[in-house]
Write a protein that holds these residues in place. Structure first.
Motif, PDB file in Angstrom:
ATOM      1  N   ALA A 193       0.963  -1.505  -0.158  1.00 56.38           N
ATOM      2  CA  ALA A 193       0.274  -0.085   0.069  1.00 56.38           C
ATOM      3  C   ALA A 193       0.296   1.451  -0.216  1.00 56.38           C
ATOM      4  N   VAL A 195       3.178   4.427  -1.329  1.00 58.48           N
ATOM      5  CA  VAL A 195       2.813   4.804  -2.462  1.00 58.48           C
ATOM      6  C   VAL A 195       4.299   4.526  -3.124  1.00 58.48           C
ATOM      7  N   THR A 198       4.045   1.446  -5.195  1.00 59.10           N
ATOM      8  CA  THR A 198       3.525   0.941  -5.927  1.00 59.10           C
ATOM      9  C   THR A 198       4.042   2.450  -6.985  1.00 59.10           C
ATOM     10  N   GLU A 219      -5.216   2.507 -11.022  1.00 62.68           N
ATOM     11  CA  GLU A 219      -6.404   3.256 -10.271  1.00 62.68           C
ATOM     12  C   GLU A 219      -6.720   2.420  -9.552  1.00 62.68           C
ATOM     13  N   SER A 220      -6.546   1.179  -8.932  1.00 62.59           N
ATOM     14  CA  SER A 220      -6.798   0.218  -8.144  1.00 62.59           C
ATOM     15  C   SER A 220      -5.817   0.702  -6.200  1.00 62.59           C
ATOM     16  N   SER A 221      -4.984   1.944  -6.515  1.00 65.40           N
ATOM     17  CA  SER A 221      -4.272   2.064  -5.457  1.00 65.40           C
ATOM     18  C   SER A 221      -5.744   3.709  -4.693  1.00 65.40           C
ATOM     19  N   ASP A 222      -5.583   4.016  -3.574  1.00 65.32           N
ATOM     20  CA  ASP A 222      -5.748   5.016  -3.066  1.00 65.32           C
ATOM     21  C   ASP A 222      -4.714   6.310  -2.541  1.00 65.32           C
ATOM     22  N   ASP A 223      -4.191   5.529  -2.527  1.00 67.00           N
ATOM     23  CA  ASP A 223      -2.914   6.412  -2.091  1.00 67.00           C
ATOM     24  C   ASP A 223      -2.294   7.031  -3.139  1.00 67.00           C
ATOM     25  N   SER A 228       3.588   9.196  -8.914  1.00 62.89           N
ATOM     26  CA  SER A 228       2.145   8.009  -9.428  1.00 62.89           C
ATOM     27  C   SER A 228       1.450   8.688 -10.842  1.00 62.89           C
ATOM     28  N   SER A 255      -7.702  16.651 -11.335  1.00 65.14           N
ATOM     29  CA  SER A 255      -7.744  16.359 -10.237  1.00 65.14           C
ATOM     30  C   SER A 255      -6.995  17.165  -8.985  1.00 65.14           C
TER      31      SER A 255
END
Length: 842
Positions: A193, A195, A198, A219-223, A228, A255
């Motif tokens: 998880a 970043v 990732t 797309e599935s990462s929250d952070d 990124s 964003s």
């Protein structure tokens, strides 16, 4: 918190404050000056100093010195500190050792870093991370993965930096399977998880070509952070998914994330690939960079300059260059590369690059390796060899000649100059001989007519364990084509098929050329038919090959089929078609194609196209029209045009026009023997022996030497060469016996029949004359002796075949019931059953 060692007592020597800035000056100004400290790599050889051998600083002081060395970018302080640690027998803590290791890694001293790492009594994850990082940066990816596995086996808890280093190595090598295994380890360790991790995974999957996996992670990462988004954009740019890249860029902007130099640099790189509306998007990004105040940034400005230059808007690129407030070596390199685009480079632009290079030096900038390689490219294109030698001197002065890219450019320079020895020296002095260097060497040998050397170097390349690419295979097939050695070409073709290089279009094009120039037009046609996506080069080679073999109608049919397939012909294509018209005697078709080239395709005819028209008119006996065409073509000062007309004068025995044309050719090329020989043959064929003798005498007076005729044939995977009257061949006795036997049989036939097998207009042969032992007759006789009856006899000659030999070849083909294929510099002669494919006009 820094770990401290034993606090020293009062020191008995003093460091000079200029040598170690930041240390306080001693209270006693009369204290001794700096004591020189030994090099850490040579400390075992130094004489110990009794005054300091038992003295040491604490860990804090040593660490500050090492950290100061890293910040300053100079390892001097750190190495001195390391030497003093060894000298004073101080036992450093793990923190200090890690700092020393980090210092050596930062300064690129990878060998010392590894020695220090191996001697460390204890290591933690930071120790392993430093070594993994430096190995990855230096390109030693296997060693990086070895250190990663050692860290795992040591039972350490790996952190995000360890995994990031390993993922970077996988991305650089494209090792997707290993990357997946590391991804699994990351999930097990609970760092999935993060970043930072990732971003490393996104980068690894993108570099391995798995952009869909990278997008799934994204797309599935929250952070997510800016890195990124930039990594994902760079991934789309890398595979050319420009539409996806633009969508993601818009989403990033919505964003609320600001575009930075990395983002703009990646997107501008995509605009250089000529995708739909690339100029429109490039200008929009230019506007955006101005609004953000990033247009003067080196990375962004370079991206904009390259984008405009590659899109064909060189004026805009020049404007960006001029508006840069602080022009660096990078921006100069970009501008030089902009002038050297393949579709724009000319003498004017090459001169601009020379001016930019001079301006760099006047401003005190140090040219980089890229600068020198670009400048050598400019010299090679415009053949500015003198300037290239000066640049070579500067390269040697800066000790950059060992760079593989510079080495390849230098090889090209000297081979273009014709200095083969200097090119070989540049090749052997390049320590890292990559595939580009080998390609330059092989192509250089071929360019200078050293075809045997090119094939020998190719064998050396294979024996060294290196794998040739499609360009090297294409080059060596070209060497086989020039030597007309189909056996060698077939072996190289087999290797290309085995290594999956044979399916490249460039390889197949060279294969067609090899078979066609070796006289095997059927195999050339078969190769062409098996191609999945023939390009304009493929069609042009096939049209030209059939034209040289006298298959004019097949060449016309291929040309029309090419247009039906939607492939637009180029100058080479039309040259092949006009050659087919010339060799086939198709006057009307030739004139129509010549006009079509200018009107339908807006092409400007060059001297070769015009020479074909002269030859075409001359073949038809329209000598006056051919001469008028020359005078109105704009190439009346080119000897090629007049020589084509001179050949027609010989065919039609026009001694008056021939004399006038020959005098014009000799005036333009006083040292070219071909013109004298043609005029001599015109007089000789017309029976004017006095004039023919004067031409011979004129050649002697002017020192013009006729090139000796050389013929060669490949038998048993070996090339056999012959000169006129040559008796040096091991089988010369058998060759002359067979030749005399065939001539004797022909003499008997000539006595029995009312006329010779040849046409009445052709002169009768004379037994036991020098003409009977011309090189092509010896080579053909050798082939008849050594080749199976079913195999055609393929002979190559460096000069045009004489009339007597042409007649003899027709007679030999009928007498021996053999197919004889003879190639001269102009065309192929295919002799079957007493006739030739050229129609007795060459």
């Amino acid at each position: 918190m820094l770990l401290q060692g034993t606090k020293p007592t009062k020191p008995d020597f003093v460091f000079h404050p200029m040598t170690f800035p930041g240390l306080r000056q001693p209270r006693n100004p009369s204290a001794p000056q700096t004591v020189p400290l030994p090099n850490p790599l040579q400390v075992q050889h130094s004489q110990p100093c009794r005054r300091i051998q038992n003295f040491s600083f604490d860990s804090v002081t040593y660490t500050k010195l090492v950290q100061l060395s890293v910040k300053s970018g100079s390892p001097t302080y750190g190495k001195l500190a390391h030497a003093h640690i060894i000298k004073s027998a101080f036992k450093p803590c793990l923190f200090l050792l890690n700092n020393l290791l980090h210092m050596y890694c930062k300064c690129g001293d990878i060998n010392t870093a590894r020695q220090l790492f191996d001697k460390m009594p204890k290591r933690n994850v930071i120790s392993y991370n430093s070594l993994i990082s430096v190995y990855t940066q230096m390109g030693f990816h296997d060693k990086a993965m070895g250190v990663f596995n050692a860290a795992r086996l040591a039972g350490l808890i790996l952190d995000k930096f360890t995994f990031a280093g390993a993922l970077n190595a996988c991305g650089q090598t494209g090792d997707l399977e290993l990357g997946k295994l590391i991804h699994g380890s990351i999930i097990v360790s609970g760092l999935g998880a993060k970043v930072f991790v990732t971003n490393s995974l996104i980068d690894m999957y993108s570099k391995c070509g798995e952009v869909n996996r990278a997008r799934l992670l994204f797309e599935s990462s929250d952070d997510l952070d800016e890195v990124s988004w930039n990594s994902m954009i760079a991934g789309f740019v890398r595979i050319g998914a420009n539409e996806e890249m633009l969508k993601l860029l818009g989403k990033m902007h919505r964003s609320g994330l600001k575009l930075n130099t990395y983002t703009l640099g990646s997107v501008l790189k995509a605009c250089c690939t000529h995708f739909m509306d690339s100029k429109h998007h490039g200008k929009a990004l230019h506007t955006c960079s101005v609004k953000l105040g990033l247009d003067s940034d080196d990375v962004v400005a370079t991206g904009l300059l390259v984008m405009y230059a590659k899109s064909g808007y060189l004026v805009d690129a020049i404007q960006i260059f001029k508006l840069m407030p602080n022009q660096s070596v990078i921006i100069y390199n970009a501008m030089i590369a902009g002038f050297l685009q393949d579709d724009t480079i000319n003498d004017e632009y090459a001169n601009e690059t020379f001016n930019l290079f001079s301006e760099m030096q006047r401003q005190g900038m140090k040219p980089s390796k890229f600068t020198f390689s670009s400048m050598l490219k400019a010299c090679n294109v415009v053949e500015a060899f003198g300037y290239g030698r000066q640049i070579h001197a500067q390269i040697c002065k800066r000790n950059l000649q060992s760079d593989e890219f510079i080495g390849s450019a230098l090889i090209d320079l000297y081979f273009l100059l014709g200095s083969v020895e200097d090119g070989v020296k540049c090749f052997t002095s390049t320590p890292k001989q990559d595939i580009v260097s080998w390609t330059s060497m092989i192509a250089g040998y071929i360019q200078n007519g050293r075809f045997g050397s090119a094939l020998a170097l190719f064998c050396e390349l294979l024996s060294s364990g290196r794998k040739p690419d499609e360009f090297i295979i294409s080059s060596v097939l070209g060497a086989c084509a020039s030597l007309a050695t189909p056996r060698s070409g077939q072996q190289i073709q087999g290797y290309a098929i085995k290594t999956a290089i044979g399916n490249f279009t460039v390889t197949q094009n060279s294969q067609i050329c090899m078979y066609a120039k070796s006289g095997d037009i059927d195999s050339a046609n078969l190769t062409f038919e098996e191609m999945e996506n023939p390009d304009v080069v493929s069609w042009s080679v096939m049209i030209s090959s059939n034209a040289q073999h006298g298959c004019a109608r097949i060449a016309f049919r291929l040309f029309e089929l090419m247009k039906d397939c939607g492939i637009e012909p180029n100058h080479i294509t039309f040259l092949g078609v006009l050659t087919a018209c010339s060799h086939g005697g198709c006057v009307e078709e030739g004139l129509r194609y010549f006009e079509s080239m200018k009107t339908d395709y807006s092409m400007t005819a060059n001297v070769k196209h015009c020479a074909c028209i002269v030859d075409l008119l001359g073949r038809a006996g329209k000598l006056v029209d051919a001469e008028s065409f020359i005078l109105n073509s704009g190439f009346e000062e080119d000897p090629v045009m007049w020589r084509a007309l001179l050949g027609a004068c010989r065919v039609y025995m026009d001694t008056v026009t021939g004399k006038r044309v020959a005098e014009r050719v000799i005036e333009l090329e006083p040292q070219a023997s071909a013109s004298y020989v043609l005029l001599y043959n015109i007089y000789n064929d017309a029976g004017i022996e006095l004039h023919a003798t004067k031409i011979r005498e004129l050649m002697k007076v002017r020192g013009v030497k006729k090139e000796p005729g050389l013929s060669w044939i490949e038998v048993g995977n070996k090339v056999h060469s012959f000169l006129a009257g040559d008796r040096s061949h091991p089988m010369s006795q058998a060759i002359y016996a067979k030749l005399e036997e065939m001539l004797g049989r022909l003499e008997k036939i000539d006595r029995i029949e009312e006329r010779p097998i040849s046409s009445i207009s052709e002169p009768k042969f004379k037994v036991s004359t020098v003409v009977n032992y011309h090189s092509e007759k010896l080579a053909v006789t050798f082939g008849i002796i050594n080749l199976p009856a079913s195999a055609p006899v393929r002979v190559m000659k460096n000069l045009r075949v004489c009339r007597d030999c042409h007649t003899m070849m027709k007679l030999f083909s009928k007498l021996e019931k053999r197919e004889i294929i003879l190639r001269d510099p102009i065309r192929f002669h295919r002799f079957r059953e007493g006739s030739c494919s050229c129609g007795d006009y060459w």
